[in-house]
Design a protein around this motif. Structure first.
Motif, short mmCIF file in Angstrom:
data_model
loop_
_atom_site.label_atom_id
_atom_site.label_comp_id
_atom_site.label_asym_id
_atom_site.label_seq_id
_atom_site.Cartn_x
_atom_site.Cartn_y
_atom_site.Cartn_z
N GLY A 132 0.77 -1.20 0.13
CA GLY A 132 0.11 0.03 -0.05
C GLY A 132 0.68 1.47 -0.37
O GLY A 132 0.33 2.42 -0.29
N TRP A 133 2.24 1.14 -0.05
CA TRP A 133 3.23 2.23 0.21
C TRP A 133 3.40 2.68 -1.08
O TRP A 133 4.68 1.92 -2.44
N GLU A 134 2.31 3.60 -1.92
CA GLU A 134 2.50 3.78 -3.36
C GLU A 134 3.65 5.25 -3.70
O GLU A 134 4.19 6.10 -5.13
N VAL A 135 3.00 6.91 -2.53
CA VAL A 135 3.45 8.09 -2.71
C VAL A 135 3.84 8.35 -1.82
O VAL A 135 3.02 8.46 -0.66
N TRP A 136 4.78 9.15 -1.51
CA TRP A 136 5.23 10.57 -0.34
C TRP A 136 4.05 11.18 -0.51
O TRP A 136 4.00 11.63 -1.38
N SER A 137 3.92 11.50 0.96
CA SER A 137 2.65 12.71 0.86
C SER A 137 2.77 13.34 2.66
O SER A 137 3.68 12.90 3.15
#
Length: 321
Positions: A132-137
């Motif tokens: 589930g780690w797709e992008v940093w925000s």
């Protein structure tokens, strides 16, 4: 005199028993990960002068009445709510526990649970496992700070004081509520004594370290959670019976409080269908507060020392009544 017979209700390493083998005859349940069944415990206890028991063994008046030859029960835990202490006293049976040796280890786990809950560590770990780690925000898995926050400790015994010492390392303000004030702890830690309601309303972290008694059963319920901050995190590392778990689940689901970390439950063990396990803002552990190899060995040795002191010395080292 004949060597006293000791029955041990769970399989323990023989290396820990060996130093005492010249003074005791040991009989032991043959499984480490499964509690002794009630009939087996009753049968073996009838042959014993003393017992080493776990929290899984319920020792009530009937059991003690059927074992009039028993002299001492060494409980492998600090808590002893699995044993009817008044009945033991009535039947002139000594009960001991294992305080002190697990204080620092349990405090480590309590503070680790607090940090894991605050920083959403288990949720973050699960996310990676589920790809589930797709992008940093900027606010991705943003949790709560621990440093410079207020911790409220309910039950300032040995473990409570040890948790407070750890909290001071994070520059936390320490509040506590206890049946009696601890002036020395207030000075040394330092910590501030407050009434229960003040602790609930002022604390960012409410930590339960109280024993299970008739007075504390279900203490943490709907009304109590409503008094806490909406950003507060609740930690229970004492006894499951002090929490109404359905009320806690409701408080977590409805945003009454922010999160909870628990090492103990009202009925143990729990399964994957437990209500709290479905909630991302609850961190649940399988009652591992004192579970380090060194501490568990020290707990066993203290049980054995209590037996040795009772039968061959001046009396048990850590009696509870």
């Amino acid at each position: 005199m004949n060597k006293p017979v000791i029955y041990i209700s769970r399989k323990l390493p023989k290396s820990l028993l060996e130093p005492y083998s010249d003074r005791f005859t040991f009989h032991m349940w043959d499984q480490e990960d499964k509690p002794v069944d009630k009939e087996e415990l009753l049968k073996e206890s009838k042959k014993a002068d003393g017992l080493i028991t776990m929290l899984t063994e319920k020792i009530d008046d009937r059991f003690l009445r059927e074992n009039p030859q028993l002299k001492i029960i060494a409980n492998l835990a600090v808590g002893f709510d699995n044993i009817d202490i008044m009945a033991a006293k009535k039947h002139h049976i000594i009960v001991t526990n294992t305080p002190d040796v697990l204080t620092e280890t349990t405090a480590d786990l309590t503070f680790a649970l607090l940090m894991a809950t605050a920083r959403r560590m288990v949720e973050a770990n699960d996310l990676i496992k589920q790809d589930g780690w797709e992008v940093w925000s900027p606010f991705f898995l943003a949790g709560s700070d621990v440093h410079h926050k207020t911790i409220g400790i309910v039950g300032m015994g040995r473990i409570g004081e040890a948790v407070a010492r750890r909290a001071r390392g994070f520059d936390m303000r320490v509040l506590y509520h206890n049946r009696s004030r601890k002036p020395q702890a207030e000075k040394d830690l330092p910590a501030t004594y407050v009434n229960f309601d003040e602790l609930l309303t002022q604390s960012d972290f409410v930590v339960s370290l109280i024993p299970a008694t008739e007075q504390t059963k279900g203490l943490f319920n709907h009304d109590i959670f409503l008094k806490m901050k909406t950003e507060a995190i609740f930690i229970n590392a004492s006894r499951g019976a002090v929490v109404n778990e359905l009320d806690l689940a409701s408080a977590l689901e409805n945003g009454v409080i922010k999160g909870a970390g628990l090492d103990v439950f009202s009925r143990e063990p729990i399964g994957s269908d437990h209500t709290l396990l479905a909630l991302k803002n609850a961190v649940c552990l399988p009652h591992i507060g004192s579970a380090t190899v060194q501490t568990r060995k020290d707990m066993v040795r203290l049980c054995l020392d209590n037996l040795d002191s009772y039968f061959y010395g001046d009396g048990p080292k850590t009696p509870v009544q």
